[in-house]
Design an enzyme around this catalytic site. Structure first.
Site, mmCIF file in Angstrom:
data_model
loop_
_atom_site.group_PDB
_atom_site.id
_atom_site.type_symbol
_atom_site.label_atom_id
_atom_site.label_comp_id
_atom_site.label_asym_id
_atom_site.label_seq_id
_atom_site.Cartn_x
_atom_site.Cartn_y
_atom_site.Cartn_z
ATOM 1 N N GLY A 239 0.762 -1.244 0.000
ATOM 2 C CA GLY A 239 0.000 0.000 0.000
ATOM 3 C C GLY A 239 0.791 1.291 0.000
ATOM 4 C CE1 TYR A 316 -8.581 2.074 -9.426
ATOM 5 C CE2 TYR A 316 -6.454 2.309 -10.501
ATOM 6 C CZ TYR A 316 -7.400 1.525 -9.880
ATOM 7 O OH TYR A 316 -7.156 0.197 -9.710
ATOM 8 C CB CYS A 342 -15.058 3.299 -29.982
ATOM 9 S SG CYS A 342 -14.122 2.862 -31.445
ATOM 10 C CD GLU A 343 -16.012 2.595 -24.056
ATOM 11 O OE1 GLU A 343 -16.679 3.353 -23.325
ATOM 12 O OE2 GLU A 343 -16.397 1.478 -24.431
ATOM 13 C CE1 TYR A 371 -2.142 -3.322 -8.575
ATOM 14 C CE2 TYR A 371 -0.796 -1.430 -7.957
ATOM 15 C CZ TYR A 371 -1.377 -2.641 -7.639
ATOM 16 O OH TYR A 371 -1.189 -3.173 -6.396
#
Ligand SMILES: *Cc1c(COP(=O)(O)O)cnc(C)c1O
Length: 422
Positions: A239, A316, A342-343, A371
């Site tokens: 974390g 995010y 296409c977004e 990530y």
């Protein structure tokens, strides 16, 4: 510190010009620096050098075999969250006795695979999982190493999607109920209680949530002792955050210092599960500019990498630095860096004050080692990109770019469709 630096206006990864790699492997691709990976692993691991510990790299942040192997060679283990990750870890040559298995939804077949592989321990996240694990172990004539992942109800003060240690999150067993589950587990003959674990969230930039959570875990360990249940491992999860933009997270040294100051149980082995802090700034994504489109309201820099390659900005709203591979005098613009998907959520940077890019130029998307590739997909039937590792003045293709054949692997058109004549 990382080894992506300019030399005479050209971006280098260690001793290799990024442009040279792009010419040979094409774009887009992820680029990792071996020296940076190793340096980050050592900085973290050495910070705990004076306590019994095992650094289990959280491989969901980056599961490339070469990267797993590198950390294993440095003395690390891995934290896995699926049977697929176990397969990768074993394939990379990781000793199963350095593998811990976390995750809220472990499937029976994956637990069986992990038991057969003799991993160190399971971080169980529900009462039902504990009973199922015992059942499977009994059937296989094995003993499962068990740690219970507790939910300490601590606010990690990070993005809600990556906060995992609050009561309302799906993770872990309520710390106030844990004694009940430990007592139940102690009565099951195919489990060996080994530890207590937690993981409260990702990209933490303050130490206090870690320390508060450790205090609660210590208290639980005391309660368990009074009940005659002794643990050897204290798994503190991962974390620790990194700098993407202007964040000022504590250095691993400070993190370790804070943990060690609070830790007065010398007989325990500490397990750490860092992911992002090791790999995040050891990798970048290299993409090529296709077009620059200036509309009435906005400037769009359209590149050949997209949200399927790096989803963090879309998912995010994360910030990644945007840098030219070749530095020169440029006008500044305010622009969106977008991909071909296409977004409208397909962006790598939004309303960014940045340097002007021309078509054909290479762009580096910074801090993409964690990530990044591991969250990538084939959306819009885009083959997943190549991964390259640089060591000194050499570079190695550590994952080939997918081909269009990879895209249709396993698909089959049933006869009745093939035979249909229009
Ligand atoms: C994701 C995860 C980690 C790693 O988190 P980072 O923020 O990348 O350090 C560690 N442990 C568990 C159980 C996780 O799910």
């Amino acid at each position: 510190m990382h080894h992506f630096q300019y030399k005479n206006s050209e971006l280098f990864c260690e001793e290799v010009p990024v442009k040279q790699i792009a010419e040979n492997v094409g774009t887009p691709f992820y680029l990792y620096s071996h020296a940076t990976l190793r340096q980050h692993f050592r900085a973290f691991d050495d910070a705990f050098g004076d306590v019994n510990h095992l650094t289990c790299f959280s491989m969901k942040s980056n599961s490339n075999l070469s990267i797993l192997r590198l950390f294993y060679n440095e003395g690390g283990g891995v934290d896995i969250v699926s049977g697929g990750e176990l397969f990768r870890a074993l394939k990379a040559g990781v000793d199963p006795k350095r593998i811990v298995y976390s995750g809220v939804g472990k499937r029976a077949e994956d637990m069986e695979y992990a038991l057969q592989s003799n991993i160190l321990m399971f971080n169980a996240e529900s009462s039902q999982e504990i009973f199922l694990l015992n059942e499977i172990a009994r059937r296989l004539g094995k003993k499962a190493g068990l740690s219970i992942r507790v939910n300490p109800d601590i606010d990690p003060q990070t993005h809600p999607y990556i906060s995992t240690g609050l009561k309302e999150n799906k993770f872990g067993i309520d710390i106030n109920r844990a004694l009940e589950d430990y007592t139940a587990a102690a009565g099951l003959s195919n489990l060996t209680i080994l530890g207590v674990s937690c993981h409260i969230g990702s990209q933490l930039t303050k130490l206090s949530p870690f320390v508060d959570s450790l205090k609660k875990l210590k208290n639980l360990i005391r309660i368990l002792r009074e009940a005659g249940i002794h643990v050897q491992y204290l798994d503190l999860g991962g974390g620790l955050g990194i700098t993407y933009d202007k964040e000022e997270p504590p250095h691993p040294r400070e993190y370790a210092k804070a943990i060690k100051a609070e830790l007065d149980m010398k007989d325990l082995t500490v397990i750490l599960e860092p992911g992002r802090v090791i790999v995040g700034n050891a990798g970048i994504l290299i993409t090529k500019v296709l077009y620059a489109k200036v509309t009435e309201d906005k400037t769009f820099v359209i590149v050949d990498a997209a949200m399927n390659d790096l989803i963090r900005p879309s998912l995010y709203g994360s910030f990644h630095g945007i840098q030219p591979v070749e530095r020169r005098m440029r006008r500044k613009v305010k622009a969106d860096v977008v991909g071909p998907i296409c977004e409208s959520s397909d962006f790598l940077a939004k309303d960014r004050e940045m340097e002007r890019f021309d078509p054909g130029e290479l762009m580096a998307v910074m801090s993409a080692g964690a990530y990044g590739f591991s969250m990538s997909s084939n959306y819009n039937s885009r083959p997943r990109v190549a991964e390259v590792m640089v060591k000194g003045n050499e570079y190695y293709l550590i994952r080939a770019r997918e081909t269009v054949d990879d895209l249709v692997k396993g698909e089959e058109i049933p006869d009745f469709l093939v035979k249909t004549v229009l």
